[in-house]
Structures are given as C-alpha cells and as structure tokens.
Design an enzyme around this catalytic site. Structure first.
Site, PDB file in Angstrom:
ATOM      1  N   GLY A   1      30.292   0.093 -23.908  1.00  0.00           N
ATOM      2  CA  GLY A   1      30.797   1.320 -24.064  1.00  0.00           C
ATOM      3  C   GLY A   1      29.220   2.197 -24.508  1.00  0.00           C
ATOM      4  O   GLY A   1      28.343   1.782 -23.964  1.00  0.00           O
ATOM      5  N   GLY A   2      29.318   3.066 -25.280  1.00  0.00           N
ATOM      6  CA  GLY A   2      28.204   3.777 -25.610  1.00  0.00           C
ATOM      7  C   GLY A   2      27.157   3.001 -25.976  1.00  0.00           C
ATOM      8  O   GLY A   2      26.004   3.385 -26.115  1.00  0.00           O
TER       9      GLY A   2
ATOM     10  N   GLU B  46       9.450  -8.302  -3.822  1.00  0.00           N
ATOM     11  CA  GLU B  46       9.230  -9.469  -2.949  1.00  0.00           C
ATOM     12  C   GLU B  46      10.020  -9.295  -1.933  1.00  0.00           C
ATOM     13  O   GLU B  46      10.642 -10.373  -1.085  1.00  0.00           O
ATOM     14  CB  GLU B  46      10.161 -10.618  -3.862  1.00  0.00           C
ATOM     15  CG  GLU B  46       8.986 -10.980  -5.361  1.00  0.00           C
ATOM     16  CD  GLU B  46       7.682 -11.484  -5.267  1.00  0.00           C
ATOM     17  OE1 GLU B  46       7.295 -11.888  -4.056  1.00  0.00           O
ATOM     18  OE2 GLU B  46       7.142 -11.911  -6.123  1.00  0.00           O
TER      19      GLU B  46
ATOM     20  N   GLU C  89       0.706  -1.015   0.029  1.00  0.00           N
ATOM     21  CA  GLU C  89       0.114   0.156  -0.032  1.00  0.00           C
ATOM     22  C   GLU C  89       0.853   1.205  -0.007  1.00  0.00           C
ATOM     23  O   GLU C  89       2.174   1.396   0.355  1.00  0.00           O
ATOM     24  CB  GLU C  89      -0.760   0.223   1.349  1.00  0.00           C
ATOM     25  CG  GLU C  89      -1.857  -1.045   1.385  1.00  0.00           C
ATOM     26  CD  GLU C  89      -2.832  -1.036   2.282  1.00  0.00           C
ATOM     27  OE1 GLU C  89      -3.771  -1.958   2.544  1.00  0.00           O
ATOM     28  OE2 GLU C  89      -2.945  -0.155   3.299  1.00  0.00           O
ATOM     29  N   PRO C  90       0.426   2.471  -0.351  1.00  0.00           N
ATOM     30  CA  PRO C  90       1.025   3.598  -0.474  1.00  0.00           C
ATOM     31  C   PRO C  90       1.871   3.853   0.941  1.00  0.00           C
ATOM     32  O   PRO C  90       2.954   4.334   0.993  1.00  0.00           O
ATOM     33  CB  PRO C  90       0.107   4.761  -0.717  1.00  0.00           C
ATOM     34  CG  PRO C  90      -0.993   4.031  -1.369  1.00  0.00           C
ATOM     35  CD  PRO C  90      -1.030   2.748  -0.859  1.00  0.00           C
ATOM     36  N   GLY C  91       1.329   3.472   2.231  1.00  0.00           N
ATOM     37  CA  GLY C  91       1.879   3.773   3.525  1.00  0.00           C
ATOM     38  C   GLY C  91       2.486   2.555   4.172  1.00  0.00           C
ATOM     39  O   GLY C  91       3.053   2.641   5.119  1.00  0.00           O
TER      40      GLY C  91
ATOM     41  N   GLY D 242       5.094  -0.500   2.872  1.00  0.00           N
ATOM     42  CA  GLY D 242       5.600  -1.576   1.818  1.00  0.00           C
ATOM     43  C   GLY D 242       6.423  -2.609   2.633  1.00  0.00           C
ATOM     44  O   GLY D 242       5.715  -3.542   2.646  1.00  0.00           O
TER      45      GLY D 242
ATOM     46  N   ARG E 283      34.033  -6.190 -31.476  1.00  0.00           N
ATOM     47  CA  ARG E 283      34.489  -4.772 -31.285  1.00  0.00           C
ATOM     48  C   ARG E 283      36.130  -4.821 -31.311  1.00  0.00           C
ATOM     49  O   ARG E 283      36.466  -5.584 -30.574  1.00  0.00           O
ATOM     50  CB  ARG E 283      33.860  -4.107 -30.245  1.00  0.00           C
ATOM     51  CG  ARG E 283      34.437  -2.731 -29.674  1.00  0.00           C
ATOM     52  CD  ARG E 283      33.762  -1.882 -30.717  1.00  0.00           C
ATOM     53  NE  ARG E 283      34.067  -0.338 -30.503  1.00  0.00           N
ATOM     54  CZ  ARG E 283      33.715   0.636 -30.994  1.00  0.00           C
ATOM     55  NH1 ARG E 283      33.098   0.459 -32.225  1.00  0.00           N
ATOM     56  NH2 ARG E 283      33.742   1.839 -30.588  1.00  0.00           N
TER      57      ARG E 283
END
Length: 388
Positions: free
Chosen positions: A347-348, A371, A135-137, A139, A275
């Site tokens: 890399g990139g 979980e 729930e929002p409040g 976890g 590469r």
C-alpha cells in the site's frame, strides 16, 4: 562445478561447493551491503571501499583464469553470487557484474602480456572497470557506433562519446569499442583505456530513476591517446569481442533481477503477516494469498530458467546464446513485475523510501533495458528459431 540438471523435470540441485559460494555471497551482502543500501541510494554514494572488499573473496574475477588471480568458477556459480548480492542491493551487484564482464573480455581475448598487465589488479579489485559500447546515437544498433580510433605512431587517438556508462569517473579502467575501419561491425576494434589517459574526460553524473549508488556518466574522448599495445586482439575484432561478453552479462543482470525480486517478495511476506485490516492480518485475505502464490511461482520458474541457461553457457551448448537471451527477457520482466506487485501489497508504505520496496522497483526497471533491451532479446530469439 556442474549442477545436477534433469531437463525433463527442470530441477536443479546445487552441489556442496555451490552452496558454499552462495552462502559466502549472502553473508557478505547481509553484513556489508544490506545495512547501507538505502543510504547509498539516498545519497547517491558510490561505495568503492565496500566494492573493493569483494576482491579478497574472489568476486573481482569470478570466472577469470586463476593464473591472474581469478576464481575460475562457472557461469552458474556467477549467477548464484549475483543473485545473492542483489538480495541486498541490485545496483551493487550489477556493478560487480559489469566489472567481471570487462575482466572476462581481457582474459578471453587479451594477449598474455595484456592479461598479466591488467588482470591481477582487476581480480583483486585494486582497479575497478567499466564497459563502453553505447553512444548517444547508437544504443540497440551498436554496430553503428561513431567513436573513432586512428593509428598515430605508437598510439591510437580516440575521438567520440560513450553514453550511459556505469562507474564512469569512478572506475580505473575502461573497455572501449571504437571504429578503426569502415562502417558496420567489421570496422570496430576494442581498446583498454586507463582513467589517466590524456584526452579522457567524463560528463556530469546523470539524474536517473534507479541505480543511484552507481555513477552513470558520458565518457568523452578528445584526441585521447591510448598506447597501441592496449588494442585487444586485432583491428576489426571489436564487435565480436563486445558481443561475446553479452551472453554472460545477460545472465548476470537476470540474476540481479532475480535476487532483487526475491528480496521484494520476502518483504511482502513479512509485511502482510503483520499488517491488519478489517480485523484480520491481510495475508488471510484470499485475493492477497493468490497474489503471493503467483509471485512465488513466477520467481521459482524464473530461477530454474536462469540456472538452466547458465548451465548451457558453462557447457558451451550450441543454443546457449538463445537461452541467455530468453532468460534475460523472461527473468528481468518477472523480476520487475514481482517487485511492483510487492510495492502494491505494501500500500502507501511501499511508496516510502525507508521500506526499501520503491528502491527495488526503480533499480529493477533498468534491467529490462540494459545488456540489450528485452525487445532486442526477442529479435535474437526469433532469429535463432527461424533464421535471419
């Protein structure tokens, strides 16, 4: 289907049936999931049609009793399946895991009438299922949940909000933990809520880092009426039911991390073999060779650890919960680290969506949270070692 386990050498040898299960899942994943995974992620598409194709393969009820259409396999068998599926797409595999966790809770704790009413459509994947605890409040502190269910005639009336629910709005059935009594774990009960229940609605799809192919929404109950016969087990049994599903769920999500990380390593091996830099293929540089060697070693250690934990849960070993927590913590951490290292080796190009590496990094990151966070796993492990 027990694997041969040698605790002294920590070696597993899968039997013929388990290899067949593994190969079946790998073949389905390679054919129906892998070619679509990047598009599903890019377009935030929930592939309900492909998910339902897993039903005839027995993946809608992997460890569910065969009298309701389940495959009646073990937890190690399940780990092999989720690992294989996640090599194609961890988010896809993770949803299958959640669905199976819901089905197993009904199979284990439901009455025979409930089992016969719900499970054939779940095991066939005609219905998809979601798990509603957070729930929002609340976890990690799940026992503090506020969603309330009040008995009213032949129904229970639910009010409250669930947060971070995978498949919300797309699933047909929801396992919901709600408070029927006083504060604390003993006041929680479990309900099976169909999607068309009056008073049930869903929030907007969350914008999140990974798992884009899965919808993640709030599940909202506003005077939501659920028939009393949809109460699973007894009032007050809900927290135990919720926790009972988590040992297996933790192994499943660890398996999803393992498969995703293996895919990342495979991509890194292929890329570094092609590469070139400074006149040589980059896999000829010792620094990169050492990195690849460490990634392989860590993944193999994680795999053996996970298989051992799954074997303990199959045997109902007294320390199975501790091992499930340890495996979840260790394998999801290793899985994310290996995927992140694979991105670095690209890399990139690793940062580009089309190479599939950045998706794996995003998808595997949440496995360290759901979980039960990996910090909570450490709490469970420590309590098992030294007591509460």
């Amino acid at each position: 289907m027990d694997a041969a386990v040698d605790a002294g050498t920590s070696q597993f040898e899968l039997n013929e049936d388990q290899r067949a299960i593994q190969e079946m899942a790998e073949a389905f994943a390679a054919d129906r999931v892998a070619p679509n995974a990047l598009d599903w992620d890019r377009n935030k598409h929930f592939p309900a049609d492909v998910i339902r194709e897993t039903g005839p393969l027995g993946l809608g009820g992997i460890y569910i009793s065969d009298d309701v259409g389940g495959s009646a396999l073990g937890r190690l068998d399940a780990v092999l399946i989720f690992e294989a599926l996640s090599r194609a797409d961890p988010a896809f595999s993770s949803f299958i895991s959640i669905h199976n966790m819901v089905a197993s809770m009904i199979d284990r704790f439901g009455s025979d009438e409930q089992r016969q009413r719900f499970l054939p459509k779940l095991t066939s994947m005609e219905w998809l299922a979601s798990y509603c605890l957070t729930e929002p409040g609340s976890g990690s502190d799940a026992a503090a949940l506020k969603t309330r269910a009040v008995k009213s005639g032949g129904d229970y009336v639910l009010n409250g909000v669930k947060q971070f629910i995978s498949g919300a709005g797309d699933s047909d059935l929801y396992i919901v933990m709600a408070r029927t009594g006083a504060d604390g774990p003993k006041g929680i009960s479990t309900f099976v809520v169909p999607k068309d229940a009056p008073g049930l609605s869903f929030g907007a799809n969350e914008h999140k880092m990974g798992w884009h192919m899965q919808s993640t929404r709030q599940v909202v109950f506003e005077d939501c009426k659920v028939p009393a016969q949809n109460l699973l087990s007894d009032e007050g049994a809900g927290f135990g039911i919720a926790m009972a599903g988590l040992d297996g769920g933790r192994l499943n999500i660890a398996a999803c991390s393992l498969g995703g990380a293996q895919s990342a390593l495979d991509k890194a091996l292929s890329y570094t073999a092609e590469r070139k830099a400074f006149g040589a293929k980059i896999n000829q540089f010792q620094a990169l060779q050492f990195k690849l060697a460490d990634m392989e070693t860590e993944l193999q250690a994680a795999r053996i650890f996970l298989y051992a934990a799954a074997s303990k849960l199959d045997r109902k070993a007294p320390d199975a919960s501790k091992w499930s927590a340890m495996a979840k913590r260790f394998v999801t951490d290793i899985g994310f680290n290996v995927a992140n290292d694979a991105l670095q080796l690209h890399g990139g190009y690793g940062y580009l969506h089309d190479y599939g590496i950045e998706k794996l990094v995003r998808d595997l990151r949440v496995h360290q949270i759901l979980e039960g966070t990996n910090e909570i796993m450490r709490v469970i492990i420590a309590r098992a070692l030294i007591g509460r």
